[in-house]
Design a protein around this motif. Sequence first.
Motif, PDB file in Angstrom:
ATOM      1  N   ALA A   1     -19.212  -4.051   5.248  1.00 32.65           N
ATOM      2  CA  ALA A   1     -20.240  -4.941   5.928  1.00 32.65           C
ATOM      3  C   ALA A   1     -21.557  -5.067   5.484  1.00 32.65           C
ATOM      4  CB  ALA A   1     -20.269  -4.457   7.615  1.00 32.65           C
ATOM      5  N   ASP A   2     -21.938  -4.040   4.576  1.00 30.93           N
ATOM      6  CA  ASP A   2     -23.494  -4.026   4.044  1.00 30.93           C
ATOM      7  C   ASP A   2     -23.551  -4.842   2.789  1.00 30.93           C
ATOM      8  OD1 ASP A   2     -24.207  -2.310   5.878  1.00 30.93           O
ATOM      9  OD2 ASP A   2     -23.415  -0.481   4.747  1.00 30.93           O
ATOM     10  N   LEU A   3     -22.422  -5.239   2.235  1.00 27.18           N
ATOM     11  CA  LEU A   3     -22.377  -6.054   0.920  1.00 27.18           C
ATOM     12  C   LEU A   3     -22.670  -7.374   0.995  1.00 27.18           C
ATOM     13  CD1 LEU A   3     -18.705  -4.651  -0.562  1.00 27.18           C
ATOM     14  CD2 LEU A   3     -21.220  -3.899  -0.926  1.00 27.18           C
ATOM     15  N   PRO A   4     -23.444  -7.940  -0.053  1.00 30.10           N
ATOM     16  CA  PRO A   4     -23.856  -9.346  -0.134  1.00 30.10           C
ATOM     17  C   PRO A   4     -22.606 -10.398  -0.044  1.00 30.10           C
ATOM     18  CG  PRO A   4     -23.940  -8.255  -2.292  1.00 30.10           C
ATOM     19  CD  PRO A   4     -23.701  -7.189  -1.321  1.00 30.10           C
ATOM     20  N   ARG A   5     -23.094 -11.339   0.790  1.00 28.32           N
ATOM     21  CA  ARG A   5     -22.313 -12.237   0.986  1.00 28.32           C
ATOM     22  C   ARG A   5     -22.898 -13.925   0.165  1.00 28.32           C
ATOM     23  NH1 ARG A   5     -17.534 -10.355   3.695  1.00 28.32           N
ATOM     24  NH2 ARG A   5     -18.196  -8.263   3.222  1.00 28.32           N
ATOM     25  N   PRO A   6     -22.328 -14.617  -0.438  1.00 32.14           N
ATOM     26  CA  PRO A   6     -20.842 -14.531  -0.790  1.00 32.14           C
ATOM     27  C   PRO A   6     -20.576 -13.336  -1.820  1.00 32.14           C
ATOM     28  CG  PRO A   6     -21.574 -16.399  -1.903  1.00 32.14           C
ATOM     29  CD  PRO A   6     -22.643 -15.780  -0.934  1.00 32.14           C
ATOM     30  N   LEU A   7     -19.496 -12.885  -1.860  1.00 31.64           N
ATOM     31  CA  LEU A   7     -19.381 -11.725  -2.869  1.00 31.64           C
ATOM     32  C   LEU A   7     -18.291 -12.233  -3.887  1.00 31.64           C
ATOM     33  CD1 LEU A   7     -19.612  -8.431  -3.351  1.00 31.64           C
ATOM     34  CD2 LEU A   7     -17.235  -8.120  -2.317  1.00 31.64           C
ATOM     35  N   LEU A   8     -18.655 -12.063  -5.168  1.00 32.90           N
ATOM     36  CA  LEU A   8     -17.872 -12.760  -6.322  1.00 32.90           C
ATOM     37  C   LEU A   8     -17.103 -11.621  -6.757  1.00 32.90           C
ATOM     38  CD1 LEU A   8     -20.197 -15.120  -8.046  1.00 32.90           C
ATOM     39  CD2 LEU A   8     -19.191 -15.538  -5.955  1.00 32.90           C
ATOM     40  N   VAL A   9     -15.739 -12.061  -7.454  1.00 30.13           N
ATOM     41  CA  VAL A   9     -14.736 -11.333  -8.133  1.00 30.13           C
ATOM     42  C   VAL A   9     -14.588 -11.650  -9.530  1.00 30.13           C
ATOM     43  CG1 VAL A   9     -12.383 -10.292  -7.751  1.00 30.13           C
ATOM     44  CG2 VAL A   9     -13.805 -10.981  -5.608  1.00 30.13           C
ATOM     45  N   ALA A  10     -14.273 -10.820 -10.244  1.00 29.60           N
ATOM     46  CA  ALA A  10     -13.722 -11.135 -11.475  1.00 29.60           C
ATOM     47  C   ALA A  10     -12.492 -10.187 -11.874  1.00 29.60           C
ATOM     48  CB  ALA A  10     -14.905 -10.946 -12.605  1.00 29.60           C
ATOM     49  N   ILE A  11     -11.570 -10.776 -12.575  1.00 27.60           N
ATOM     50  CA  ILE A  11     -10.297  -9.981 -12.865  1.00 27.60           C
ATOM     51  C   ILE A  11     -10.140 -10.199 -14.396  1.00 27.60           C
ATOM     52  CG2 ILE A  11      -7.969  -9.530 -12.479  1.00 27.60           C
ATOM     53  CD1 ILE A  11      -8.219 -10.573  -9.886  1.00 27.60           C
ATOM     54  N   ASN A  12     -10.117  -8.871 -14.700  1.00 23.72           N
ATOM     55  CA  ASN A  12     -10.078  -8.821 -16.547  1.00 23.72           C
ATOM     56  C   ASN A  12     -11.124  -9.813 -17.051  1.00 23.72           C
ATOM     57  OD1 ASN A  12      -7.912  -7.095 -16.209  1.00 23.72           O
ATOM     58  ND2 ASN A  12      -6.518  -8.639 -16.022  1.00 23.72           N
ATOM     59  N   CYS A  13     -12.464  -9.869 -16.572  1.00 26.31           N
ATOM     60  CA  CYS A  13     -13.541 -10.529 -17.272  1.00 26.31           C
ATOM     61  C   CYS A  13     -13.450 -12.020 -17.126  1.00 26.31           C
ATOM     62  CB  CYS A  13     -13.679 -10.045 -18.781  1.00 26.31           C
ATOM     63  SG  CYS A  13     -14.147  -8.309 -18.898  1.00 26.31           S
ATOM     64  N   GLU A  14     -12.448 -12.309 -16.018  1.00 23.39           N
ATOM     65  CA  GLU A  14     -12.628 -14.040 -15.826  1.00 23.39           C
ATOM     66  C   GLU A  14     -12.763 -14.197 -14.320  1.00 23.39           C
ATOM     67  OE1 GLU A  14     -10.143 -16.709 -17.401  1.00 23.39           O
ATOM     68  OE2 GLU A  14      -9.073 -15.304 -18.554  1.00 23.39           O
ATOM     69  N   HIS A  15     -13.572 -15.125 -13.870  1.00 20.48           N
ATOM     70  CA  HIS A  15     -13.717 -15.201 -12.392  1.00 20.48           C
ATOM     71  C   HIS A  15     -12.551 -15.485 -11.526  1.00 20.48           C
ATOM     72  CE1 HIS A  15     -18.159 -15.649 -12.617  1.00 20.48           C
ATOM     73  NE2 HIS A  15     -18.114 -16.411 -13.528  1.00 20.48           N
ATOM     74  N   ALA A  16     -12.371 -14.789 -10.470  1.00 17.41           N
ATOM     75  CA  ALA A  16     -11.208 -14.659  -9.666  1.00 17.41           C
ATOM     76  C   ALA A  16     -11.762 -14.899  -8.263  1.00 17.41           C
ATOM     77  CB  ALA A  16     -10.376 -13.642 -10.012  1.00 17.41           C
ATOM     78  N   ALA A  17     -10.713 -14.733  -7.213  1.00 11.52           N
ATOM     79  CA  ALA A  17     -10.936 -14.801  -5.903  1.00 11.52           C
ATOM     80  C   ALA A  17     -10.613 -13.586  -5.211  1.00 11.52           C
ATOM     81  CB  ALA A  17     -10.399 -16.096  -5.165  1.00 11.52           C
ATOM     82  N   LEU A  18     -11.004 -13.188  -3.983  1.00 10.45           N
ATOM     83  CA  LEU A  18     -10.505 -11.918  -3.142  1.00 10.45           C
ATOM     84  C   LEU A  18      -9.074 -12.325  -2.827  1.00 10.45           C
ATOM     85  CD1 LEU A  18     -13.629 -11.876  -0.675  1.00 10.45           C
ATOM     86  CD2 LEU A  18     -12.864  -9.893  -2.255  1.00 10.45           C
ATOM     87  N   THR A  19      -8.734 -13.237  -2.974  1.00 14.21           N
ATOM     88  CA  THR A  19      -7.037 -13.536  -2.999  1.00 14.21           C
ATOM     89  C   THR A  19      -6.232 -13.401  -4.043  1.00 14.21           C
ATOM     90  OG1 THR A  19      -7.643 -15.844  -2.931  1.00 14.21           O
ATOM     91  CG2 THR A  19      -7.383 -15.161  -0.836  1.00 14.21           C
ATOM     92  N   SER A  20      -6.952 -13.362  -5.263  1.00  8.99           N
ATOM     93  CA  SER A  20      -6.190 -13.182  -6.365  1.00  8.99           C
ATOM     94  C   SER A  20      -5.339 -11.848  -6.566  1.00  8.99           C
ATOM     95  CB  SER A  20      -7.216 -13.300  -7.626  1.00  8.99           C
ATOM     96  OG  SER A  20      -8.093 -14.413  -7.559  1.00  8.99           O
ATOM     97  N   PRO A  21      -4.190 -12.020  -6.990  1.00  9.18           N
ATOM     98  CA  PRO A  21      -3.444 -10.882  -7.069  1.00  9.18           C
ATOM     99  C   PRO A  21      -3.738  -9.693  -8.245  1.00  9.18           C
ATOM    100  CG  PRO A  21      -2.148 -12.368  -8.187  1.00  9.18           C
ATOM    101  CD  PRO A  21      -3.514 -13.028  -7.402  1.00  9.18           C
ATOM    102  N   VAL A  22      -3.677  -8.787  -8.144  1.00 11.06           N
ATOM    103  CA  VAL A  22      -4.181  -7.478  -8.701  1.00 11.06           C
ATOM    104  C   VAL A  22      -2.916  -6.565  -9.104  1.00 11.06           C
ATOM    105  CG1 VAL A  22      -5.315  -5.158  -8.809  1.00 11.06           C
ATOM    106  CG2 VAL A  22      -6.281  -7.304  -7.594  1.00 11.06           C
ATOM    107  N   HIS A  23      -2.895  -6.186 -10.690  1.00 11.98           N
ATOM    108  CA  HIS A  23      -1.705  -5.521 -10.964  1.00 11.98           C
ATOM    109  C   HIS A  23      -2.189  -4.333 -11.750  1.00 11.98           C
ATOM    110  CE1 HIS A  23      -0.771  -9.826 -11.298  1.00 11.98           C
ATOM    111  NE2 HIS A  23       0.438  -9.479 -10.714  1.00 11.98           N
ATOM    112  N   ASP A  24      -1.526  -3.087 -12.009  1.00 15.43           N
ATOM    113  CA  ASP A  24      -1.772  -2.151 -12.782  1.00 15.43           C
ATOM    114  C   ASP A  24      -2.189  -2.470 -14.333  1.00 15.43           C
ATOM    115  OD1 ASP A  24      -1.800   0.563 -13.300  1.00 15.43           O
ATOM    116  OD2 ASP A  24       0.046   0.882 -13.928  1.00 15.43           O
TER     117      ASP A  24
END
Lengths: 140, 140, 79, 79
Positions: C43-66
């Motif tokens: 709840a304290d984190l800044p909004r919007p919150l950005l996400v990158a997966i393996n150094c590429e921009h992604a979304a909170l809904t993007s799938p994550v793998h081992d």
Amino acid sequence: MIVRLQTEDFDPEHEAQALGVKGAGARVSFVGTVRDMAADRTITALDIEHYPEMTKAEIMRIGAAALARCALLDVLIIHRHGHLAAGDRIVLVVTWAAHRKTAFRGCEEIVDALKTRAPFWKKEITDQGDIWVPGEIPAP
Amino acid sequence: MIVRLQTEDFDPEHEAQALGVKGAGARVSFVGTVRDMAADRTITALDIEHYPEMTKAEIMRIGAAALARCALLDVLIIHRHGHLAAGDRIVLVVTWAAHRKTAFRGCEEIVDALKTRAPFWKKEITDQGDIWVPGEIPAP
Amino acid sequence: MITVRCFAAVREILGYDTRKLAPSDTLQRASDVLNAVAGPRIADLPRPLLVAINCEHAALTSPVHDGDEVAFFPPVSGG
Amino acid sequence: MITVRCFAAVREILGYDTRKLAPSDTLQRASDVLNAVAGPRIADLPRPLLVAINCEHAALTSPVHDGDEVAFFPPVSGG
């Protein structure tokens, strides 16, 4: 605002530094050079004729308009005339602003206005003979 | 295309010359610097944090996209990180093209993309305390 | 393992820059990873919150793998 | 007197860069000045033809007065 007309070359960074503009977050520079090719011909040189009594006044008007319209902090315009070789620098336009968008807008407006309003005429010396470069018709 | 990340300062003209781009009629350069004032506060320094493993890859993607879309002849991007003082240069973007419009378009597209996509975060050291500079939200 | 990286205000609020998570069936998307590392401080984190997966921009809904590196950060400010 | 200046292709076609004309009732507008200096070679001049009066862009319909400098030239190509 500095406007200079000269036959000699210039160093873009040295000229921009010399103005000592403070407080600008953004600086945009345009350097135009003599191309060595155009469509089907090889260009070896460019002779630039101008209208000395009018050129500086017209460029000052162009710079002042952009300065006011784009809220620029300062403007530098250097334009060469005379005999230039392929690859030589022709023109330098530098704009300073607090923010990038106005610096870009001001610089591009000035370069566009030089193309259609500043009284220069270029004759290309090419392998197909000497050719006047067609000017750009100003929008009505 | 050259992309460089560094803590040291750079000389814009020296860096652009070093690429030795031939045949460009137009070169547009953007230099971003640390402002010394913002609204009501005096800025003495800027700490730039970044995501080292991602930054260079993302800037390469940004440069390659502009290179292709605007038919640029070449692109140079240098971005600093670490501790910078007010008035220091932060970023240099240079684009070369046959004609001015594409050189301007390419340079501005790259600078805009750096603002919204390159993983840098800036903390201003000001007389009102340390403040994270709000990032720009990319258009959907 | 899944590597989690935090930058700028996210790093300051969560108190670390890197964490490792064992892959699990409950870690399907970036948002699951965020919930796992942030807990109630989400709840304290800044909004919007950005996400990158393996150094590429992604979304909170993007799938994550081992083996993925998942990064969370505030809107960026390059240039 | 009215001073007439010609540049670039206009200068090459008319064969001079400066001429003086005595003011006259037949020289009311820039177009009258052009007719007076170009004569039948007006047909050879580049189109569109630009006009400046006293170092400011003007039109062929602009009025001309004693003491003015009137310049004729092809579209310009600065920058």
